[in-house]
Write an enzyme that holds these catalytic residues in place. Structure first.
Site, mmCIF file in Angstrom:
data_model
loop_
_atom_site.group_PDB
_atom_site.id
_atom_site.type_symbol
_atom_site.label_atom_id
_atom_site.label_comp_id
_atom_site.label_asym_id
_atom_site.label_seq_id
_atom_site.Cartn_x
_atom_site.Cartn_y
_atom_site.Cartn_z
ATOM 1 N N GLY A 1 0.837 -1.207 0.000
ATOM 2 C CA GLY A 1 0.000 0.000 0.000
ATOM 3 C C GLY A 1 0.867 1.250 0.000
ATOM 4 N N GLY B 1 -0.341 4.903 -1.098
ATOM 5 C CA GLY B 1 -1.379 5.598 -0.303
ATOM 6 C C GLY B 1 -0.846 6.760 0.516
ATOM 7 N N GLN B 2 -1.758 7.391 1.270
ATOM 8 C CA GLN B 2 -1.403 8.610 2.004
ATOM 9 C C GLN B 2 -0.295 8.332 3.017
ATOM 10 O OE1 GLN B 2 -4.327 10.038 4.861
ATOM 11 N NE2 GLN B 2 -3.346 12.033 5.022
ATOM 12 N N ASP C 1 2.285 -1.940 -4.356
ATOM 13 C CA ASP C 1 0.855 -1.585 -4.325
ATOM 14 C C ASP C 1 0.152 -2.377 -5.426
ATOM 15 O OD1 ASP C 1 -0.428 1.330 -2.917
ATOM 16 O OD2 ASP C 1 -1.670 -0.071 -4.041
ATOM 17 N N ILE C 2 -1.175 -2.238 -5.474
ATOM 18 C CA ILE C 2 -1.973 -3.015 -6.434
ATOM 19 C C ILE C 2 -1.872 -2.416 -7.842
ATOM 20 C CG2 ILE C 2 -4.086 -1.669 -5.991
ATOM 21 C CD1 ILE C 2 -4.049 -5.462 -6.585
ATOM 22 N N ASP D 1 -0.654 -7.838 -4.903
ATOM 23 C CA ASP D 1 -2.082 -7.828 -4.566
ATOM 24 C C ASP D 1 -2.209 -8.315 -3.129
ATOM 25 O OD1 ASP D 1 -5.106 -9.460 -5.889
ATOM 26 O OD2 ASP D 1 -4.717 -8.257 -4.089
ATOM 27 N N TYR E 1 -15.411 -0.296 7.963
ATOM 28 C CA TYR E 1 -13.981 -0.030 8.177
ATOM 29 C C TYR E 1 -13.631 -0.221 9.653
ATOM 30 C CZ TYR E 1 -9.784 2.940 8.605
ATOM 31 O OH TYR E 1 -8.551 3.444 8.891
ATOM 32 N N LYS F 1 -11.191 -3.035 11.532
ATOM 33 C CA LYS F 1 -10.076 -2.648 12.402
ATOM 34 C C LYS F 1 -10.226 -3.291 13.778
ATOM 35 C CE LYS F 1 -7.743 -0.218 9.468
ATOM 36 N NZ LYS F 1 -6.450 -0.767 8.974
ATOM 37 N N ILE G 1 -5.270 11.827 9.830
ATOM 38 C CA ILE G 1 -3.892 12.231 9.544
ATOM 39 C C ILE G 1 -3.857 13.292 8.448
ATOM 40 C CG2 ILE G 1 -1.632 11.463 8.731
ATOM 41 C CD1 ILE G 1 -2.127 8.831 10.154
HETATM 42 C C1 VAH Z 1 -10.751 7.700 7.716
HETATM 43 N N1 VAH Z 1 -8.547 8.775 7.705
HETATM 44 O O1 VAH Z 1 -11.220 8.809 7.751
HETATM 45 C C2 VAH Z 1 -9.250 7.538 8.047
HETATM 46 C C3 VAH Z 1 -9.055 7.301 9.513
HETATM 47 C C4 VAH Z 1 -9.658 8.023 11.799
HETATM 48 C C5 VAH Z 1 -9.855 8.278 10.373
HETATM 49 O O2 VAH Z 1 -9.347 5.996 9.862
HETATM 50 O O3 VAH Z 1 -11.411 6.729 7.452
#
Ligand code: VAH
Length: 320
Positions: free
Chosen positions: A6, A9-10, A32-33, A50, A140, A144, A170
């Protein structure tokens, strides 16, 4: 050797630059993919991997004799609500592959990011403790939360050295974030420079935990450098820096760009933000491996506007 999955990514892109600076370009493999971030692709060793395909990850690890993996590939909160099954598949299968490669002794150490998204509407919202109620309402957040459980399980059961941080929102300027709820806090700086105007998708008083990328990268490197006995929490550490509202960051920008204007048109991401804490208690990170943040909202605002002003107004940027 280090593999970043990844890396386009950011966070993955900035980890790539930082880890190369510390360990040397030839010891850090970016993957990355797709070739979506040409700066990263052209900045050193880059492989297509992948993260959802065990064989793809294993092949790369054997090809480069990788011993440490930073798994930064994920679908974030906002996009995850549009594609729930894809978010579940990507975020969980990628973690299982890396954990199983460590269990099978192909790799020695893993960093895996968790998030304040593991918390939900029933979690205490101010100074949220390390141990508390967590009923995440986003896919999401669910990925996590379950990922944290598996990290702790693989550590306790198979002695896998996996380390994790519950990142707040972030803020960075090098690479745009993708599909997050906290992305307003990045977009606002870009729009302040390009348009002197921002149409904010969260309400003016939506207070969220936030952190500058340099602090997030420092925390990531610090926890990975810590001796194993210091990393007492193997689910994921609360990590905090500052908290602010759209109103507060707009006011801070106005000190630099007086004519900056903001309007608020909350969308579906408001409900996601409402389910998350307003501030985080990260005392375990501070006591276990001496974490402390450096950037205040003023410091972030100065750096973001300075760097983006250079980028948009064409002054040649020194290379990374
Ligand atoms: C999001 N930047 O907004 C991520 C993060 C806490 C936020 O997990 O989904």
């Amino acid at each position: 050797k280090i593999l970043i999955i990844g890396a386009c990514g950011q966070i993955g892109s900035e980890l790539t630059y930082k880890l190369r600076h510390i360990y040397g370009d030839d010891n850090v493999i970016a993957s990355d993919i797709s070739y979506s971030n040409k700066e990263i692709v052209n900045s050193g060793i880059f492989e297509i991997v992948d993260a959802q395909d065990y064989a793809s990850v294993k092949t790369c690890i054997e090809k480069f004799k990788i011993d440490t993996v930073y798994l930064m590939a994920a679908m974030l909160s906002a996009t995850g609500e549009k594609y729930p099954v894809k978010a579940w598949d990507l975020n969980t299968s990628s973690l299982f592959h890396v954990l199983n490669l460590a269990k099978a002794k192909f790799i020695k150490k893993i960093f895996w990011p968790s998030s304040i998204a593991v918390f939900g509407p029933t979690t205490p919202t101010e100074y949220t403790p390390q141990y508390t109620v967590m009923e995440p309402t986003t896919v999401y957040g669910i990925t996590k939360q379950v990922g944290e459980r598996w990290c702790e399980y693989y550590h306790n059961k198979y002695n896998v050295d996996v380390r994790s941080l519950r990142y707040p929102g972030i803020i960075s300027w090098k690479t745009l974030p993708g599909g997050g709820t906290t992305d307003y806090a990045v977009e606002i700086y870009h729009k302040a420079i390009t348009d002197k105007f921002y149409d904010c998708f969260l309400k003016t008083d939506t207070k969220l935990p936030m952190m500058f990328m340099d602090d997030a990268i420092k925390a990531t490197i610090d926890i990975m450098k810590a001796k194993p006995s210091a990393v007492k929490i193997r689910s994921s550490y609360n990590l905090a820096a500052i908290s602010f509202t759209p109103r507060e960051v707009a006011a801070c920008i106005k000190k630099h760009i007086p004519e900056f204007k903001i309007v608020y048109n909350p969308d579906y991401r408001q409900q996601i933000a409402n389910s998350w804490p307003k501030s985080i208690n990260d005392s375990y990170a501070r006591q276990d491996w001496s974490w402390k943040h450096a950037f205040s909202l003023e410091g972030i605002t100065e750096e973001m506007l300075f760097q983006l002003n250079k980028r948009y107004n064409g002054i040649l940027r020194k290379s990374h």
